[in-house]
Write a protein that holds these residues in place. Structure first.
Motif, mmCIF file in Angstrom:
data_model
loop_
_atom_site.group_PDB
_atom_site.id
_atom_site.type_symbol
_atom_site.label_atom_id
_atom_site.label_comp_id
_atom_site.label_asym_id
_atom_site.label_seq_id
_atom_site.Cartn_x
_atom_site.Cartn_y
_atom_site.Cartn_z
ATOM 1 N N ARG A 12 0.836 -1.203 0.000
ATOM 2 C CA ARG A 12 0.000 0.000 0.000
ATOM 3 C C ARG A 12 0.871 1.253 0.000
ATOM 4 N N LEU A 13 1.959 1.201 0.763
ATOM 5 C CA LEU A 13 2.890 2.327 0.816
ATOM 6 C C LEU A 13 3.469 2.629 -0.562
ATOM 7 N N LEU A 14 3.904 1.588 -1.264
ATOM 8 C CA LEU A 14 4.516 1.799 -2.576
ATOM 9 C C LEU A 14 3.475 2.174 -3.625
ATOM 10 N N ARG A 15 2.218 1.855 -3.376
ATOM 11 C CA ARG A 15 1.157 2.261 -4.308
ATOM 12 C C ARG A 15 0.727 3.703 -4.065
ATOM 13 N N ASP A 16 0.380 4.018 -2.804
ATOM 14 C CA ASP A 16 -0.202 5.314 -2.487
ATOM 15 C C ASP A 16 0.814 6.333 -1.997
ATOM 16 N N GLY A 17 1.943 5.844 -1.459
ATOM 17 C CA GLY A 17 2.915 6.764 -0.898
ATOM 18 C C GLY A 17 2.578 7.124 0.538
ATOM 19 N N MET A 18 3.507 7.774 1.207
ATOM 20 C CA MET A 18 3.336 8.211 2.592
ATOM 21 C C MET A 18 3.157 9.723 2.602
ATOM 22 N N THR A 19 2.130 10.181 3.317
ATOM 23 C CA THR A 19 1.859 11.612 3.427
ATOM 24 C C THR A 19 2.549 12.170 4.665
ATOM 25 N N LEU A 20 3.467 13.094 4.443
ATOM 26 C CA LEU A 20 4.217 13.738 5.534
ATOM 27 C C LEU A 20 3.794 15.192 5.630
ATOM 28 N N VAL A 21 3.333 15.590 6.792
ATOM 29 C CA VAL A 21 2.981 16.991 7.018
ATOM 30 C C VAL A 21 4.084 17.623 7.854
ATOM 31 N N ILE A 22 4.665 18.686 7.327
ATOM 32 C CA ILE A 22 5.722 19.416 8.026
ATOM 33 C C ILE A 22 5.059 20.533 8.835
ATOM 34 N N ALA A 23 5.181 20.465 10.146
ATOM 35 C CA ALA A 23 4.483 21.406 11.017
ATOM 36 C C ALA A 23 5.436 21.942 12.081
ATOM 37 N N GLY A 24 5.003 22.978 12.772
ATOM 38 C CA GLY A 24 5.812 23.583 13.820
ATOM 39 C C GLY A 24 5.504 25.053 13.965
ATOM 40 N N ARG A 25 6.286 25.721 14.784
ATOM 41 C CA ARG A 25 6.087 27.154 14.998
ATOM 42 C C ARG A 25 6.615 27.941 13.798
ATOM 43 N N PRO A 26 6.202 29.204 13.672
ATOM 44 C CA PRO A 26 6.706 30.031 12.567
ATOM 45 C C PRO A 26 8.233 30.174 12.616
ATOM 46 N N ASN A 27 8.842 30.227 11.448
ATOM 47 C CA ASN A 27 10.274 30.488 11.276
ATOM 48 C C ASN A 27 11.168 29.392 11.861
ATOM 49 N N LYS B 146 12.165 5.855 5.739
ATOM 50 C CA LYS B 146 12.007 4.517 5.152
ATOM 51 C C LYS B 146 11.739 3.478 6.232
ATOM 52 N N GLN B 147 12.492 3.545 7.296
ATOM 53 C CA GLN B 147 12.341 2.546 8.357
ATOM 54 C C GLN B 147 11.014 2.700 9.088
ATOM 55 N N SER B 148 10.538 3.927 9.223
ATOM 56 C CA SER B 148 9.297 4.151 9.966
ATOM 57 C C SER B 148 8.092 3.531 9.272
ATOM 58 N N GLN C 212 5.736 16.115 -4.401
ATOM 59 C CA GLN C 212 5.810 14.661 -4.458
ATOM 60 C C GLN C 212 7.236 14.264 -4.818
ATOM 61 N N ILE C 213 7.841 13.441 -3.984
ATOM 62 C CA ILE C 213 9.216 13.001 -4.211
ATOM 63 C C ILE C 213 9.280 11.488 -4.041
ATOM 64 N N GLN C 214 10.461 10.924 -4.296
ATOM 65 C CA GLN C 214 10.701 9.502 -4.078
ATOM 66 C C GLN C 214 11.999 9.330 -3.290
ATOM 67 N N ILE C 215 11.983 8.374 -2.376
ATOM 68 C CA ILE C 215 13.200 7.962 -1.679
ATOM 69 C C ILE C 215 13.372 6.475 -1.922
ATOM 70 N N ASP C 216 14.359 6.113 -2.733
ATOM 71 C CA ASP C 216 14.585 4.711 -3.098
ATOM 72 C C ASP C 216 13.321 4.051 -3.631
ATOM 73 N N GLY C 217 12.583 4.786 -4.466
ATOM 74 C CA GLY C 217 11.373 4.228 -5.060
ATOM 75 C C GLY C 217 10.137 4.344 -4.199
ATOM 76 N N MET C 218 10.264 4.858 -2.975
ATOM 77 C CA MET C 218 9.115 5.031 -2.097
ATOM 78 C C MET C 218 8.530 6.421 -2.311
ATOM 79 N N PRO C 219 7.286 6.520 -2.779
ATOM 80 C CA PRO C 219 6.702 7.843 -3.011
ATOM 81 C C PRO C 219 6.339 8.541 -1.709
ATOM 82 N N LEU C 220 6.647 9.823 -1.644
ATOM 83 C CA LEU C 220 6.328 10.636 -0.475
ATOM 84 C C LEU C 220 5.535 11.857 -0.926
#
Length: 448
Positions: free
Chosen positions: A210-225, A367-369, A257-265
């Motif tokens: 499923r990961l290699l089909r749909d990819g993993m959605t990463l949300v980058i969050a935090g305080r401003p700046n 990748k490991q996660s 959308q990027i790839q890490i060793d073929g894993m879509p992110l």
């Protein structure tokens, strides 16, 4: 959908190309073939033909192929007309076929007929769409394995194990006068452990698929700046987001959308989370929190140059079910070493998005996660509905095992095993509701 109808559709992508294909499927295509090309071509032989309209005017010239059922993709007679790939020519030829008695196919109807006629099971049919839509080479290879039946084979092994255990348990229930208590012997527990181990192995492979089909959605969050946009740029390898020293630069969602060793992110950069009276920024923060709730993982960014406690993670405001990776950014300014360590809040990675120091640690962690390692490509493609069916199967089996251990009830165990079989059968389509079939095949291409 009426399975008695003859269906037709353009099977090649829209636009201009060297070759365009009209696919026709039904129980008898001789009349249509004679009207369009003057004859029924010999089975499985490429025949040069002229495609004519109702006035015997030539629409196009090309190749006609005939595959008599049941030895065809759909299990019915299939006729393919391969002409020149211009959209006008293809439309004219399709309209001629429709005039001769066919109707326009619904999305996925060719694959659905192949499924209903026993040429494919549901996982194989879905693999066709997954192969067409593959975004990476790894996903395409997994889709081919599913199409060749690898996923189905693993499911059938599980179904056979469940069936054999059900037979044993129900026989023990039906013959209570026997002196031996078959439900308390080691065979039932041994078989249950084997089924649970096999199921977990399938679930692990399906999760990776499923990961290699749909990819993993990463949300980058935090305080401003804190460096969220800089991290997005570093992962994407290009200047996708505007980076300034002014807090609140990012107000809307930025996607990459990027790839890490073929894993879509799927990367999503969000507005800095803080209290604000600015209406535009407030809307950006609302959208950020909405995306955080749908993420596979949150990358929470800290500024390593800020005062201790500034930008601390407020876990209570984040979805408890979404895992978090802590990113301590700007170590190039504090001269701290890049590192990865376990903390009470989760994995913390110290890096510099600006210089790239420590980015390798982050990529390896991502990748490991998700259970991905170098050189590992999984065994088959999978979808979220497959994971859901496997999870329900697991819950029924574990419930049955628990009930047997606590009360020795063979009847309840037998019912849980039956429910597990039904849930597992949804994967291949052995036990699948018609509305689910309609939803699955409606997502396919028209010509599939």
């Amino acid at each position: 959908m009426d399975k008695q109808d003859i269906i037709a559709a353009i099977a090649t992508p829209p636009g201009i190309g060297g070759v365009g294909i009209i696919r026709v499927s039904g129980k008898s295509l001789e009349s249509i073939a004679k009207l369009v090309i003057g004859r029924l071509p010999p089975p499985r032989h490429a025949s040069y033909s002229r495609f004519v309209d109702a006035s015997e005017e030539v629409i196009d010239e090309g190749i006609a192929l005939f595959f008599p059922g049941p030895n065809s993709f759909t299990g019915e007679d299939v006729l393919e007309l391969q002409g020149h790939g211009g959209p006008v020519v293809m439309d004219m030829l399709l309209q001629r076929v429709l005039q001769c008695g066919a109707r326009l196919a619904h999305p996925g109807e060719f694959s659905q007929r192949a499924f209903l006629n026993g040429k494919l099971d549901l996982t194989q049919a879905e693999a066709i769409a997954d192969l067409v839509e593959s975004g990476t080479a790894a996903a395409a290879r997994l889709a081919v394995r599913s199409l060749e039946g690898e996923f189905s084979r693993r499911i059938q092994i599980l179904l056979e194990q469940l069936t054999q255990l059900r037979i044993y348990v129900e026989a023990a229930i039906d013959f209570p006068e026997e002196e031996i208590d078959y439900l308390s012997d080691e065979k039932v527990n041994t078989d249950l452990r084997l089924i649970i181990d096999t199921l977990r192995s399938v679930q692990k492979s399906a999760q990776l698929g499923r990961l290699l089909r749909d990819g993993m959605t990463l949300v980058i969050a935090g305080r401003p700046n804190a460096g969220k946009s800089s991290l997005l740029n570093a992962l994407a390898g290009r200047e996708s987001a505007i980076v300034t020293d002014i807090p609140g630069t990012t107000r809307d969602l930025l996607r990459e959308q990027i790839q890490i060793d073929g894993m879509p992110l799927h990367l999503i950069d969000t507005a800095g989370l803080r209290e604000s009276t600015d209406q535009v920024e407030k809307e950006g923060i609302r959208r950020a929190r909405e995306e955080i709730g749908k993420a596979d993982r949150i990358l929470w960014i800290f500024d390593d140059t800020a005062d201790p406690g500034d930008g601390d993670l407020d876990r209570e405001t984040l979805p408890p079910q979404v895992p978090i990776t802590l990113i301590r950014n700007k170590v190039d300014k504090t001269r701290s070493p890049s590192s990865l360590r376990e903390t009470a809040a989760g994995v913390e990675i110290s890096l510099s998005a600006k210089t790239g120091e420590g980015m390798g640690l982050l990529r390896q962690h991502l990748k490991q996660s998700m259970g991905f390692s170098a050189g590992q490509e999984g065994e088959f493609i999978a979808r979220r509905r497959h994971l859901d069916a496997l999870q329900r199967t697991s819950e029924h089996i574990l419930t049955g095992k628990s009930v047997l251990e606590e009360s020795g009830s063979g009847e309840l165990l037998a019912e849980d095993l039956r429910q597990a079989q039904i849930a597992l059968g949804e994967v291949t389509g052995e036990f699948t509701a018609d509305d689910l079939l309609g939803g699955i095949f409606s997502s396919f291409c028209i010509g599939k």
